[in-house]
Design an enzyme around this catalytic site. Structure first.
Site, short mmCIF file in Angstrom:
data_model
loop_
_atom_site.label_atom_id
_atom_site.label_comp_id
_atom_site.label_asym_id
_atom_site.label_seq_id
_atom_site.Cartn_x
_atom_site.Cartn_y
_atom_site.Cartn_z
N GLU A 199 0.84 -1.20 0.00
CA GLU A 199 0.00 0.00 0.00
C GLU A 199 0.88 1.25 0.00
O GLU A 199 0.66 2.18 0.79
CB GLU A 199 -0.95 -0.02 1.21
CG GLU A 199 -1.96 -1.15 1.14
CD GLU A 199 -2.96 -1.15 2.30
OE1 GLU A 199 -2.64 -0.56 3.35
OE2 GLU A 199 -4.04 -1.74 2.15
N GLU A 282 -6.71 -7.73 -0.74
CA GLU A 282 -7.12 -7.78 0.67
C GLU A 282 -8.61 -7.51 0.77
O GLU A 282 -9.06 -6.38 0.63
CB GLU A 282 -6.36 -6.73 1.52
CG GLU A 282 -4.88 -7.00 1.66
CD GLU A 282 -4.20 -6.07 2.69
OE1 GLU A 282 -4.90 -5.26 3.32
OE2 GLU A 282 -2.97 -6.17 2.83
#
Ligand SMILES: *[C@@H]1O[C@H](CO)[C@@H](O)[C@H](O)[C@H]1NC(C)=O
Ligand SMILES: *[C@@H]1O[C@H](CO)[C@@H](O)[C@H](O)[C@H]1NC(C)=O
Ligand SMILES: *[C@@H]1O[C@H](CO)[C@@H](O)[C@H](O)[C@H]1NC(C)=O
Ligand SMILES: *[C@@H]1O[C@H](CO)[C@@H](O)[C@H](O)[C@H]1NC(C)=O
Length: 653
Positions: A199, A282
């Protein structure tokens, strides 16, 4: 860098000689042609927006499961449960900080043997591995997975192209990636693709040069025919900063009943990956928990299934984060700005912390069972392990907290250092847990510490005064009025400072300990002794000694902080939970193993998970290092109760 250049050179030579090379935007593939199923490979077929595994169309439903959060002896049980759901892959991070706790000393043994974890998943359960190599991982782990000792380097910006940082990453990847290489699909192994960074678009650096560095470094070590990917939140600004040319971009987002929202998330991915499969790296069936958190806002099993079905219908591959969370044993939890993460990493995941199947598990399994075109249908629901209720034991206060600094281990004076000004955990080279700071003072008054992390437990002449707090939700406290100094005598100021986990993503320069001068009535206190507390203590030696001695000898009456000891008798070891209700805040150690922090006065975690393999038949030693005071657990001074029960307790409102 030189290595990388020579690889390119060799590779180009090879290209000229070989007609069969396949090039895509995401890598160069040294296979005769797409569709040859005899040669192990994993790549993206850009013409059809799909993965190809050994030349055949492939998609995955996978689950995140962290080898380093599960007792080694339970990997098999947990992996079997992932397969029984009908999943065909696992996904996990590699935590640099756990593998290199001490700089230059790498550990890939026992619980940290990720290669064995993937091989077991593959050979026993046919599960592929999607691997996230970092170097930064977040994962709610201490310091986001980066080693604490990076804070001792002259790094101006972590996770950037800062040369000091990238040199450390090179050193690490040169150790790590050769261990990954034989596991790669192209070499016949289970690892399909590698995620670099994590991320990254959510980090303020937005340093494309750094991502290119990571890409090129990784390729130089594993070859440029290995699929690399990134994962970012599904927002354009995040993907912009988190993606890099030649690395396949994926997104992450949680469950929703709104199919449109899911389509929009994938549209964003598509914008950055025009020719590739849809991937949610995710998908959150649960969520992490912080100390002091009162409520949990989780998606219903129906919504989890609904979102899964929408993604499935779109032909996407997706990963449940977490399918099984496990435990932050020892001091490995990370922290967020408001508060530290709890010891349990149960995550409200479909497979519970102790490996049990839950309602969510059964719902997901039922849904996959209903997918007629899914190639790895669920297996029989595996049973849950037995749980033990061993009952209450007596815990006796054997030492004051002040004595901790002399109790490190057999004849070992500990890591004590004397200085004029107080020094940090990092300067002391004591990474985690507790450091004791001691100074002599002549007068009492206003004790102020402008900068520290995270909690300072203050004692005067052995008596607990109060706790200072850097930040805990909206509470900040950096001074306390100390009274009761002895006249015309030296007084002992003792401070036990707790690192309750370095932050996972807000900052990664999260230093611990005392970080400034300590002032008494505006005067800086000089001459300090600092001792790193080595936990777990050398329990056999210490335990026997403590039980032999008159346990009251070292302890002032009415004192409730210190080292407590008890014996748990066990006929047949099973999983159990230490119920810390009534205790204050501290660390629990069983048979010399640190099971992590407890803090039942804040909750919501009231129990600590003690897996069966860490208990033995007969007597088991239980030690609780209590920092703030076991109030309700104590029936009398120096006699308190610890209870072993057969289920976890989370006290949410
Ligand atoms: C630390 O890094 C800065 C910026 O790169 C540099 O100017 C400085 O000389 C370095 N200091 C040390 C002690 O290496
Ligand atoms: C998901 O839930 C919505 C709202 O209840 C419903 O309209 C939709 O059909 C469901 N989708 C799936 C794939 O089950
Ligand atoms: C801090 O938070 C608590 C609990 O939410 C609240 O009751 C209190 O008023 C807050 N205090 C400040 C100073 O904001
Ligand atoms: C102690 O002194 C500091 C600095 O002057 C001041 O900000 C603080 O309020 C004082 N603390 C207490 C508890 O009075």
């Amino acid at each position: 860098m030189e290595l990388w250049k020579s690889c390119i050179f060799l590779f180009l030579n090879f290209c000229i000689q070989s007609e069969g090379i396949v090039r895509t935007s995401y890598g160069n593939w040294n296979i005769p042609k797409i569709g040859d199923r005899n040669i192990p490979s994993f790549l993206i077929d850009e013409s059809k927006n799909q993965f190809l595994l050994d030349g055949l169309p492939f998609r995955y439903i996978s689950g995140s499961i962290h080898y380093f959060r599960i007792p080694r002896d339970r990997w098999d049980e947990r992996l079997g449960k992932v397969r029984a759901l009908g999943f065909n892959a696992i996904q996990y991070y590699i935590p640099w900080n756990m593998h290199e706790l001490e700089e230059g000393n790498h550990d890939f043994s026992g619980l940290l043997d990720f290669a064995e974890f993937s091989m077991m998943a593959f050979h026993k359960y046919g599960l592929w591995t999607i691997l996230r190599v970092g170097p930064y991982i977040c994962g709610e782990l201490e310091n986001g997975g980066l080693p604490w000792w990076l804070l001792n380097k002259n790094v101006t910006k972590q996770r950037s192209s800062d040369r000091v940082f990238t040199r450390e990453v090179e050193n690490w990847f040169e150790i790590l990636l050769p261990r990954v290489k034989p596991l790669l699909r192209k070499n016949g192994g289970p690892v399909l693709m590698l995620q670099i960074e994590n991320e990254y678009g959510s980090y303020d650096a937005c340093d494309q040069q750094y991502l290119r560095f990571l890409r090129d470094l990784t390729r130089s070590l594993v070859g440029d025919d290995v699929l690399l990917f990134t994962t970012d939140g599904s927002a354009e600004s995040l993907l912009k900063c988190g993606t890099v040319e030649g690395v396949f971009p994926t997104v992450d987002f949680g469950p929703t009943d709104d199919a449109k929202e899911i389509e929009n998330n994938f549209k964003l991915q598509r914008k950055f990956a025009p020719n590739g499969p849809l991937v949610n790296s995710e998908y959150y069936p649960g969520w992490l928990v912080l100390w002091g958190q009162k409520k949990q806002n989780l998606p219903s099993p129906q919504t989890i299934i609904n979102g899964s079905q929408t993604m499935y219908s779109l032909g996407a591959s997706f990963n449940y984060y977490m399918i099984h969370g496990g435990t932050n044993f020892g001091f490995w939890n990370g922290a967020e700005t408001e508060a530290p993460c709890i010891t349990s990493y149960d995550y409200d995941a479909p497979i519970s912390e102790s490996g049990d199947v839950t309602t969510k598990y059964l719902e997901i399994r039922k849904w996959i069972k209903g997918l007629t075109d899914w190639p790895t249908p669920p297996l029989d629901v595996p049973g849950n392990s037995p749980k033990g209720r061993f009952g209450k034991i007596k815990m006796r206060l054997v030492h004051s907290v002040e004595k901790l600094k002399t109790l490190t281990s057999l004849g070992d004076p500990g890591d004590c250092v004397e200085t004029d000004k107080p020094i940090s955990f990092e300067t002391l080279k004591h990474p985690l847990g507790l450091v004791a700071y001691q100074a002599k003072i002549n007068s009492c008054g206003n004790l102020t510490i402008p900068s520290f992390g995270d909690f300072v437990h203050v004692y005067l002449n052995g008596k607990y005064i109060d706790t200072l707090t850097r930040r805990y939700y909206n509470l900040t406290r950096n001074s306390v009025i100390i009274e009761g100094c002895l006249e015309n005598e030296e007084n002992r100021l003792f401070m036990l400072v707790e690192n309750q986990g370095r932050k996972t993503f807000e900052t990664i320069n999260d230093r611990k300990g005392i970080l400034s001068d300590v002032f008494m009535n505006g005067q800086a206190i000089q001459f300090w002794t600092q001792c790193g507390i080595k936990l777990p203590l050398q329990e056999d030696f210490y335990f026997r000694k403590a039980m032999r001695n008159n346990y009251r000898k070292n302890v002032k009456s009415n004192q409730k902080q210190g080292v407590f000891i008890g014996i748990l008798s066990v006929d047949a070891p099973t999983d159990t939970w230490l119920d810390t209700t009534g205790w204050g805040k501290g660390i629990a150690i069983v048979n010399g193993r640190n099971f992590g922090r407890y803090w039942p006065t804040k909750g919501p975690q009231m129990t600590l998970y003690i897996p069966a393999e860490f208990l033995k038949i007969g007597e088991n030693s239980v030690m609780m290092v209590e920092l703030e005071g076991a109030e309700e657990a104590c029936t009398s001074t120096s006699s308190c109760i610890a209870d072993f029960i057969d289920h976890p307790v989370f006290d949410f409102q």
